[in-house]
Scaffold this active site. Structure first.
Site, mmCIF file in Angstrom:
data_model
loop_
_atom_site.group_PDB
_atom_site.id
_atom_site.type_symbol
_atom_site.label_atom_id
_atom_site.label_comp_id
_atom_site.label_asym_id
_atom_site.label_seq_id
_atom_site.Cartn_x
_atom_site.Cartn_y
_atom_site.Cartn_z
ATOM 1 N N ARG A 189 -58.426 28.303 13.051
ATOM 2 C CA ARG A 189 -58.616 26.950 13.095
ATOM 3 C C ARG A 189 -58.940 26.141 14.037
ATOM 4 N NH1 ARG A 189 -55.987 25.197 7.190
ATOM 5 N NH2 ARG A 189 -57.349 23.145 7.458
ATOM 6 N N LYS A 202 -48.867 16.400 -1.643
ATOM 7 C CA LYS A 202 -48.502 16.667 -0.420
ATOM 8 C C LYS A 202 -48.856 16.659 0.278
ATOM 9 C CE LYS A 202 -51.499 20.721 0.061
ATOM 10 N NZ LYS A 202 -52.500 20.452 1.739
ATOM 11 N N SER A 203 -50.175 15.075 0.833
ATOM 12 C CA SER A 203 -50.635 14.559 1.353
ATOM 13 C C SER A 203 -49.899 13.519 2.287
ATOM 14 C CB SER A 203 -51.628 13.924 1.324
ATOM 15 O OG SER A 203 -52.720 15.071 1.126
ATOM 16 N N ASP A 251 -61.862 17.383 -0.399
ATOM 17 C CA ASP A 251 -60.727 19.023 -0.930
ATOM 18 C C ASP A 251 -61.421 18.246 -2.681
ATOM 19 O OD1 ASP A 251 -59.267 19.729 0.593
ATOM 20 O OD2 ASP A 251 -57.636 17.959 0.760
ATOM 21 N N SER A 302 -61.590 16.051 11.676
ATOM 22 C CA SER A 302 -60.295 16.026 11.327
ATOM 23 C C SER A 302 -59.571 15.363 11.072
ATOM 24 C CB SER A 302 -59.722 17.123 11.174
ATOM 25 O OG SER A 302 -57.777 17.476 10.550
ATOM 26 N N SER A 303 -59.538 13.973 10.059
ATOM 27 C CA SER A 303 -58.586 13.055 9.513
ATOM 28 C C SER A 303 -57.406 13.539 10.127
ATOM 29 C CB SER A 303 -58.557 12.233 8.668
ATOM 30 O OG SER A 303 -58.288 13.197 7.676
#
Length: 408
Positions: free
Chosen positions: A99, A23-24, A289, A146-147
């Site tokens: 978020r 997904k990334s 993750d 967050s990256s």
């Protein structure tokens, strides 16, 4: 509410698992492809709902980008819409609108984007009105939240008339995801420099090319965990590379301590059981993750381990630290904060006859707790959460011989 029951099983034959695509990687190359007007030949895109959501939004180009619960899609398309001079409303699920996105919006505003919030300051929904003139090419951005904010800025940088110099402030988390973004950009012809805490990308054009997405290492981690917790078995995970761009490939190193030998061969990796040497501690800063997967594995295997680098887990699909603490307790294990941002896994010593896992609208809560099936019967509330990243997960569990049964 639908509940999925998994019957206990501790022995596995030699099984080949056709993993989903990353997904990334998929979400990044989709943005890059859109920035090159779709002139690339992209193959093996992820089946994940997040990726399919991005594909649909980029193809249909509606006035409102409803990203559902897809964090990367929200962050990446916010930057994409700004640099491509679009008027867009960005929104998502109730949880998505809780978020934070303020750090990214501030960075985009600093280079000249016109963006305003439609409800709560710092959170979606928001309205984007393009980036008519670049007013600044040097931007400071926090590296410890967050990256995805950083990756979003980097991917649009080549299109900016003045380029971009991004200064990362403080501790940089999930650095492997930033490296993935830059290496993928390089494969599409982009040159960059990264010295100390500054990344510089000059104005330049992406070069159309062919790209095949690798299988997903995050999805692979659950099979490492299952075999580690099982009495015996062998798995072959298809489509994984030894020199992967994905930071979650660190699972091979982590699981080496927890009884899994990894051998790369025939376009994938062979998993075999070996002696557990013990995982004393691990810093998850660059692979957050994996934290849920490893916490559950350690709790099952009797490993008293120290975890750090979990700060970003509180702003994921759910507060993953709280969720882990609640669900680990159901089989008499703990994730205890022994000092600020330092956590100790206290393993289970008595296993109940069955466990019901609440999934918190979080795909990784369901998949991380699946290996409990090696010790007890497991019931999952809302098993469909896996569709976010790994829709075929339960099907693959059946392929591995795990019996599943749905009930209302």
């Amino acid at each position: 509410m639908e509940i999925l029951r998994l019957a206990q099983q501790s022995y596995f034959d030699t099984i080949s698992i056709p993993l989903p695509s990353s997904k990334s990687e998929s979400n990044r190359v989709l943005v890059i492809d859109a920035l090159t007007d779709g002139e690339n030949r992209i193959s093996n895109l992820a089946e994940a709902r997040d990726t399919q959501t991005m594909i649909g939004l980029l193809k249909k180009n509606p006035p409102v980008y409803d990203v559902l619960d897809a964090g990367t899609t929200m962050r990446f398309l916010t930057a994409f819409a700004a640099v491509t001079q679009q008027n867009k409303v960005m929104t998502g699920t109730a949880r998505m609108c809780q978020r934070p996105i303020g750090i990214l919006v501030d960075a985009l505003r600093e280079i000249g984007a016109e963006i305003h919030y439609l409800n709560l300051e710092g959170y979606p929904p928001l309205a984007i009105h393009g980036l008519k003139e670049q007013v600044n090419h040097k931007v400071k951005i926090r590296g410890d939240v967050s990256s995805q904010y950083i990756s979003a800025m980097l991917m649009i940088a080549p299109l900016l008339p003045k380029g971009l110099e991004l200064e990362l402030e403080g501790k940089v988390g999930s650095q492997t995801y930033i490296e993935m973004t830059l290496e993928l950009m390089a494969q599409f012809g982009i040159k960059y420099t990264w010295k100390a805490n500054k990344i510089e990308i000059l104005h330049q054009a992406y070069t159309p090319t062919s790209f095949a997405v690798e299988s997903d290492w995050s999805g692979a981690s659950y099979w490492f965990s299952l075999l580690a917790c099982a009495d015996s078995g062998t798995f072959f995970l298809e489509g994984l590379k030894e020199n992967s761009l994905q930071g979650d490939s660190k699972i091979t190193e982590i699981m080496d301590f927890l009884g899994i030998k990894s051998t790369f061969k025939n376009g994938g990796v062979l998993l075999q059981k070996k002696a557990v040497t013990g995982l004393k501690e691990w810093d998850f800063t660059h692979c957050p993750d994996l934290a849920q997967t490893v916490a559950v594995t350690c709790a099952i295997l009797g490993q008293n381990s120290i975890f750090t680098g979990l700060e970003s887990l509180r702003i994921k699909e759910t507060d993953r630290i709280y969720a882990l603490q609640q669900e680990l307790a159901k089989f008499n294990a703990e994730l205890k904060e022994i000092e600020p941002n330092v956590f100790q896994v206290i393993p289970s010593v008595t296993m109940p006859h069955q466990v019901q896992i609440h999934t918190y609208e979080d795909h990784r809560m369901a998949m991380a707790f699946m290996p409990l099936v090696t010790k007890t019967e497991v019931h999952f509330e809302d098993p469909s959460v896996v569709n976010k990243s790994y829709p075929s997960f339960w099907k693959h569990c059946n392929l591995a011989g795990i019996q599943t049964e749905k009930s209302a």
